[in-house]
Design an enzyme around this catalytic site. Structure first.
Site, PDB file in Angstrom:
ATOM      1  N   ILE A  77       0.752  -1.176   0.018  1.00 19.74           N
ATOM      2  CA  ILE A  77      -0.018   0.198   0.193  1.00 19.74           C
ATOM      3  C   ILE A  77       0.664   1.288   0.114  1.00 19.74           C
ATOM      4  O   ILE A  77       2.184   1.202   0.647  1.00 19.74           O
ATOM      5  CB  ILE A  77      -1.014  -0.052   1.336  1.00 19.74           C
ATOM      6  CG1 ILE A  77      -1.863   1.120   1.014  1.00 19.74           C
ATOM      7  CG2 ILE A  77      -0.152   0.125   2.612  1.00 19.74           C
ATOM      8  CD1 ILE A  77      -3.271   0.888   1.871  1.00 19.74           C
ATOM      9  N   CYS A 172       4.241   0.156   1.860  1.00 20.94           N
ATOM     10  CA  CYS A 172       5.002  -0.939   1.737  1.00 20.94           C
ATOM     11  C   CYS A 172       5.412  -1.821   2.879  1.00 20.94           C
ATOM     12  O   CYS A 172       6.447  -2.489   2.864  1.00 20.94           O
ATOM     13  CB  CYS A 172       6.133  -0.803   0.842  1.00 20.94           C
ATOM     14  SG  CYS A 172       5.310  -0.206  -0.766  1.00 20.94           S
TER      15      CYS A 172
END
Length: 209
Positions: A77, A172
């Site tokens: 993300i 991430c």
């Protein structure tokens, strides 16, 4: 990135603000056209309105957010928004004789050269940490997808980015405090159209066109 006979046919598009879903649809359209032989290599440089996206590695906190777009790129993300140079690369790896790692290294080198223009020394990292880093802080995230030997998606390079937006996620898989920007490092705000132009100039120089 290795030169090929298609170098001079790369199409460049630069946008002030590009709605995320429109950009996603355009990438997928170009990718499909390239697969069927009617499309040409394209690079899109833009900014988005605030949006969160998540790649195939769904690490990070996505459960507390609404409206996250789950897409086919690598990585977890992340956040895109105003003040961030977002660049998408629709590249024919087969015709260039390169692989996805070659492309990532090429794009990271362009970012590193861009940051050098602002007095920032950066380096590339791969695997879980994939992106461009300044010391132990991440200034750019990387996530590509590969379909039929053709790429889509790309990078998000923080220039004036509102870093507080990362506080809602673990970008991430990292704590959000790992994120940094050119503005934070240099203590000034940049004109984004000039910055996108500089990024494009360095990109073209590295492509040799």
């Amino acid at each position: 990135m290795k030169s090929g006979k298609i170098n001079r046919k790369v199409e460049f598009s630069i946008y002030q603000t590009f709605p995320y879903l429109e950009a996603l649809a355009l990438q997928r359209k170009i990718n499909s056209e390239m697969i069927n032989g009617s499309g040409r290599e394209s690079i899109i440089i833009c900014e988005h309105e605030p949006v969160y996206t998540c790649g195939i590695h769904q690490d990070g906190n996505t459960t507390n957010l609404e409206g996250v777009y789950f897409i086919e790129r690598g990585g977890g993300i992340t956040y895109h928004g105003p003040g961030q140079i977002t660049a998408y690369f629709m590249i024919n790896l087969n015709q260039r004789g390169i692989n996805i790692l070659d492309l990532i290294n090429f794009v990271h080198e362009v970012e590193i050269q861009y940051l050098e223009q602002h007095g920032i020394v950066a380096h590339s990292r791969l695997k879980k940490e994939t992106g461009v880093w300044v010391g132990n802080h991440k200034i750019s995230s990387t996530g590509f997808a590969l379909k039929g030997g053709f790429t889509l998606h790309g990078i998000g390079l923080n220039v004036n980015t509102d870093l507080q937006k990362f506080s809602l996620i673990n970008p991430c898989g990292f704590d959000w405090s790992v994120m940094t920007s050119v503005s934070k490092l240099n203590g000034k705000t940049y004109h984004m159209e000039e910055e996108k132009g500089l990024f494009l100039k360095i990109l073209k120089e590295n492509l040799g066109i």
